[in-house]
Design a protein around this motif. Structure first.
Motif, PDB file in Angstrom:
ATOM      1  N   GLY A   1       0.809  -1.211   0.000  1.00 10.05           N
ATOM      2  CA  GLY A   1       0.000   0.000   0.000  1.00 10.05           C
ATOM      3  C   GLY A   1       0.842   1.260   0.000  1.00 10.05           C
ATOM      4  N   LEU A   2       2.012   1.194   0.659  1.00  7.72           N
ATOM      5  CA  LEU A   2       2.907   2.345   0.682  1.00  7.72           C
ATOM      6  C   LEU A   2       3.654   2.502  -0.643  1.00  7.72           C
ATOM      7  N   ILE A   3       4.014   1.368  -1.229  1.00  5.93           N
ATOM      8  CA  ILE A   3       4.683   1.428  -2.541  1.00  5.93           C
ATOM      9  C   ILE A   3       3.692   1.931  -3.573  1.00  5.93           C
ATOM     10  N   GLY A   4       2.535   1.286  -3.609  1.00  8.30           N
ATOM     11  CA  GLY A   4       1.404   1.756  -4.389  1.00  8.30           C
ATOM     12  C   GLY A   4       1.602   1.725  -5.888  1.00  8.30           C
ATOM     13  N   PRO A   5       0.523   1.688  -6.635  1.00 10.65           N
ATOM     14  CA  PRO A   5       0.620   1.686  -8.105  1.00 10.65           C
ATOM     15  C   PRO A   5       1.197   2.971  -8.652  1.00 10.65           C
ATOM     16  N   ALA A   6       0.978   4.094  -7.935  1.00 12.87           N
ATOM     17  CA  ALA A   6       1.493   5.371  -8.437  1.00 12.87           C
ATOM     18  C   ALA A   6       2.998   5.463  -8.275  1.00 12.87           C
ATOM     19  N   ALA A   7       3.562   4.678  -7.319  1.00 15.83           N
ATOM     20  CA  ALA A   7       4.991   4.774  -7.059  1.00 15.83           C
ATOM     21  C   ALA A   7       5.802   3.941  -8.026  1.00 15.83           C
TER      22      ALA A   7
ATOM     23  N   VAL B   1      13.408   0.308  -0.273  1.00 17.72           N
ATOM     24  CA  VAL B   1      12.926  -0.071   1.056  1.00 17.72           C
ATOM     25  C   VAL B   1      14.137  -0.375   1.927  1.00 17.72           C
ATOM     26  N   GLY B   2      14.265   0.299   3.062  1.00 11.65           N
ATOM     27  CA  GLY B   2      15.370   0.056   3.981  1.00 11.65           C
ATOM     28  C   GLY B   2      14.894  -0.764   5.165  1.00 11.65           C
TER      29      GLY B   2
ATOM     30  N   ARG C   1      11.190   7.461  -4.362  1.00  5.87           N
ATOM     31  CA  ARG C   1      10.385   7.096  -3.194  1.00  5.87           C
ATOM     32  C   ARG C   1      11.131   6.062  -2.347  1.00  5.87           C
ATOM     33  N   TRP C   2      10.980   6.181  -1.024  1.00 10.25           N
ATOM     34  CA  TRP C   2      11.566   5.154  -0.168  1.00 10.25           C
ATOM     35  C   TRP C   2      10.711   4.942   1.072  1.00 10.25           C
ATOM     36  N   ILE C   3      10.850   3.757   1.654  1.00 10.45           N
ATOM     37  CA  ILE C   3      10.073   3.354   2.823  1.00 10.45           C
ATOM     38  C   ILE C   3      11.032   2.788   3.853  1.00 10.45           C
ATOM     39  N   ALA C   4      10.851   3.168   5.106  1.00  8.02           N
ATOM     40  CA  ALA C   4      11.711   2.688   6.183  1.00  8.02           C
ATOM     41  C   ALA C   4      11.004   1.585   6.967  1.00  8.02           C
ATOM     42  N   VAL C   5      11.738   0.491   7.185  1.00  7.30           N
ATOM     43  CA  VAL C   5      11.248  -0.600   8.026  1.00  7.30           C
ATOM     44  C   VAL C   5      12.294  -0.816   9.122  1.00  7.30           C
ATOM     45  N   PRO C   6      12.295   0.041  10.152  1.00 10.84           N
ATOM     46  CA  PRO C   6      13.310  -0.055  11.204  1.00 10.84           C
ATOM     47  C   PRO C   6      13.099  -1.293  12.069  1.00 10.84           C
ATOM     48  N   THR C   7      14.193  -1.914  12.468  1.00 10.97           N
ATOM     49  CA  THR C   7      14.116  -3.152  13.253  1.00 10.97           C
ATOM     50  C   THR C   7      14.753  -3.013  14.624  1.00 10.97           C
ATOM     51  N   THR C   8      15.176  -1.798  14.990  1.00  6.18           N
ATOM     52  CA  THR C   8      15.777  -1.554  16.303  1.00  6.18           C
ATOM     53  C   THR C   8      15.041  -0.404  16.982  1.00  6.18           C
ATOM     54  N   VAL C   9      15.221  -0.290  18.291  1.00 10.16           N
ATOM     55  CA  VAL C   9      14.618   0.826  19.014  1.00 10.16           C
ATOM     56  C   VAL C   9      15.130   2.149  18.454  1.00 10.16           C
TER      57      VAL C   9
ATOM     58  N   PRO D   1      12.255  12.879   3.135  1.00 14.33           N
ATOM     59  CA  PRO D   1      11.321  12.111   3.947  1.00 14.33           C
ATOM     60  C   PRO D   1      10.860  10.828   3.256  1.00 14.33           C
ATOM     61  N   PRO D   2      10.622   9.776   4.050  1.00 14.46           N
ATOM     62  CA  PRO D   2      10.128   8.522   3.472  1.00 14.46           C
ATOM     63  C   PRO D   2       8.660   8.640   3.100  1.00 14.46           C
TER      64      PRO D   2
END
Length: 377
Positions: A39-45, A118-119, A141-149, A177-178
Motif C-alpha cells: 500500500g505504501l509502494i502503491g501503483p502510483a509509485a 525499502v530500507g 520514493r523510499w520506505i523505512a522498516v526499522p528493526t531496532t529501538v 522524507p520517506p
C-alpha cells in the motif's frame, strides 16, 4: 489468541506533516506490519516493469539477510520486480563506497523515478537507504522498516538521510522524507540486550526535552524497561515517536526548532568518531546528555535536581555516564565541525528546565572543560 491481543490490534498511526514542498507520511507502530508495504509502494509509485508493478530494491544489513530476502520474496510474489541489496552491518554501511555500490545495483536493475527503495534494518541502514533514494535520479520514493529501538524512535522518522566521512558523522546527506515508516515491534524481540538498551537513550532524550512521562515510566521499573517485554515498551516507543513527529512536522530542515532533537548529540557524535564508530550511538548519546546537563547547570540554566536526574535514569538502565578524560582536545576539535556550529561558534542544546530545551551559543571554554570534567572517567 483474542482479537484484542497486541498481535492482532490495529497499528497505531502517527502522522508527520509535510513541509517545504514535501508530502506528509505516516509512522505505523504495531505487529505484523509487512502487509502494509504494498500500500505504501502503491501503483502510483511504480511504473510497469517486466513483473508488472514496478521495481523495488530492499536494502538490508548482512545480519538481516534472511529478513531482507523474505521481504524481497513477498514483494516478488505480489508482482513487483524486487531485488535485495546486502549492506555491511551498522555504521560500516554509511560510507560513500557503500552508497556507490547501491547506485550501481540500481543502475544495473534499470531503476527509474517511479521505483521504490525499502530500507530494512537499524538506524544506519535506514540512513543509508534514504540517502541512496535521495540521490538516485535526484530523488526516488523510499520506505523505512526499522528493526531496532534506535531506528524506530530516531533514525527512520524525520527525513534526515546521510553517510559518514573521515571528518565526522552525517556530514554528507539530504533531507528526503520517506513515504512511510513501519515499526513492527516483534522485531525488537531478537535484539541483543546492549542494542536494545542503547536505543533507550533516544527515548530518554525525548523525555527530557519534551515528554517527562517517559522518564516516569522508565523510573517506575528501570530493570524491566531494559527489555522489549516491559509492559510499557509500546507506549515508550509511541511517545518518543510522537515527540519527534511533532518537531519534524514544524521544522523539516532543522532551521530552528528541530535542533532540540540533537540534545546530547554534539559530544556524542565526537565520541563516535573518536571510537571509529565502535561505540553504539545510544551509549554515546547517554554520555552526551550527561555532559549537556552539566553544561546547562554550570551555565546557570538548569536546576540541580533535573541535572542529577540524567545520571540517575540513564545509569539505572545501564547506559554509560563517562568517557575518557584525556580525549577532550580531540573531541573539542571534532565538535567544531558539528552541523550545529556556525563558523567558529560552538552551539549546544541545553535545558532551561525539564522539557525546556534551548540553544547555548559560544559557551566559555572554561565552562566546557568543567562540564567535561564531570563526565571524565
Amino acid at each position: 489468541m483474542s482479537e484484542n491481543s497486541p498481535q492482532t490490534a490495529p497499528p497505531v498511526r502517527i502522522s508527520v506533516a509535510g513541509s517545504a514542498g514535501t508530502e506528509g507520511y505516516d509512522v505505523l507502530i504495531g505487529h505484523q506490519l509487512l502487509g502494509e508495504l504494498p500500500g505504501l509502494i502503491g501503483p502510483a509509485a511504480g511504473g510497469p516493469s517486466a513483473a508488472g508493478k514496478g521495481r523495488v530494491a530492499v536494502l538490508h544489513p548482512e545480519a538481516l539477510a534472511g529478513t531482507g530476502e523474505a521481504v524481497r520474496e513477498d514483494l516478488a510474489e505480489q508482482g513487483y520486480e524486487a531485488i535485495a541489496i546486502q549492506l555491511p552491518n551498522a555504521e560500516e554501511a554509511k560510507t560513500a563506497e557503500v552508497a556507490a555500490y547501491c547506485w550501481k545495483a540500481l543502475g544495473q536493475s534499470g531503476f527509474t523515478r517511479t521505483d521504490t527503495v525499502v530500507g530494512v534494518g537499524g538506524g544506519a541502514t535506514t540512513d543509508l537507504a534514504g540517502f541512496v533514494a535521495a540521490t538516485w535520479l535526484r530523488g526516488v520514493r523510499w520506505i523505512a522498516v526499522p528493526t531496532t529501538v534506535l531506528g524506530m524512535v530516531d533514525a527512520a522518522v524525520g527525513g534526515k538521510t546521510g553517510i559518514n566521512t573521515a571528518e565526522g558523522k552525517n556530514l554528507v546527506g539530504a533531507f528526503h522524507p520517506p513515504a512511510g515508516v513501519l515499526c513492527d515491534l516483534a522485531a525488537l524481540d531478537s535484539l541483543g540486550e546492549h542494542d536494545y538498551v542503547s536505543g533507550l537513550a533516544e527515548i530518554i532524550k525525548a523525555g527530557f526535552i519534551a515528554d517527562p512521562a517517559i522518564l516516569d515510566l522508565i523510573e517506575a521499573d528501570p530493570q524491566a524497561a531494559r527489555s522489549p517485554r516491559y509492559a510499557h515498551t509500546a507506549e515508550l516507543i509511541e511517545r518518543a515517536i510522537r515527540v519527534k513527529a511533532e518537531v519534524v512536522s514544524s521544522d523539516l530542515k532543522e532551521s530552528g526548532l528541530r535542533e532540540i532533537l540533537n540534545y546530547g548529540h554534539t559530544l556524542a557524535h565526537a565520541i563516535e568518531k573518536n571510537e571509529r564508530y565502535n561505540w553504539r550511538h545510544g551509549a554515546a548519546v547517554s554520555v552526551g546528555m550527561v555532559f549537556a546537563a552539566e553544561l546547562g547547570r554550570l551555565a546557570g540554566r538548569l536546576d540541580d535536581a533535573t541535572a542529577d536526574r540524567h545520571r540517575a535514569v540513564l545509569g539505572a538502565v545501564g547506559l554509560p555516564l563517562t568517557y575518557r578524560g584525556d580525549q577532550w582536545p580531540r573531541l573539542l576539535e571534532t565538535m567544531r565541525v558539528d552541523k550545529k556550529s556556525r563558523g567558529d561558534l560552538l552551539r549546544f542544546i541545553v535545558l532551561d528546565g525539564l522539557g525546556k530545551p534551548r540553544v547555548l551559543e559560544g559557551p566559555d571554554p572554561a565552562i566546557l572543560l568543567a562540564a567535561y570534567g564531570e563526565v571524565s572517567a
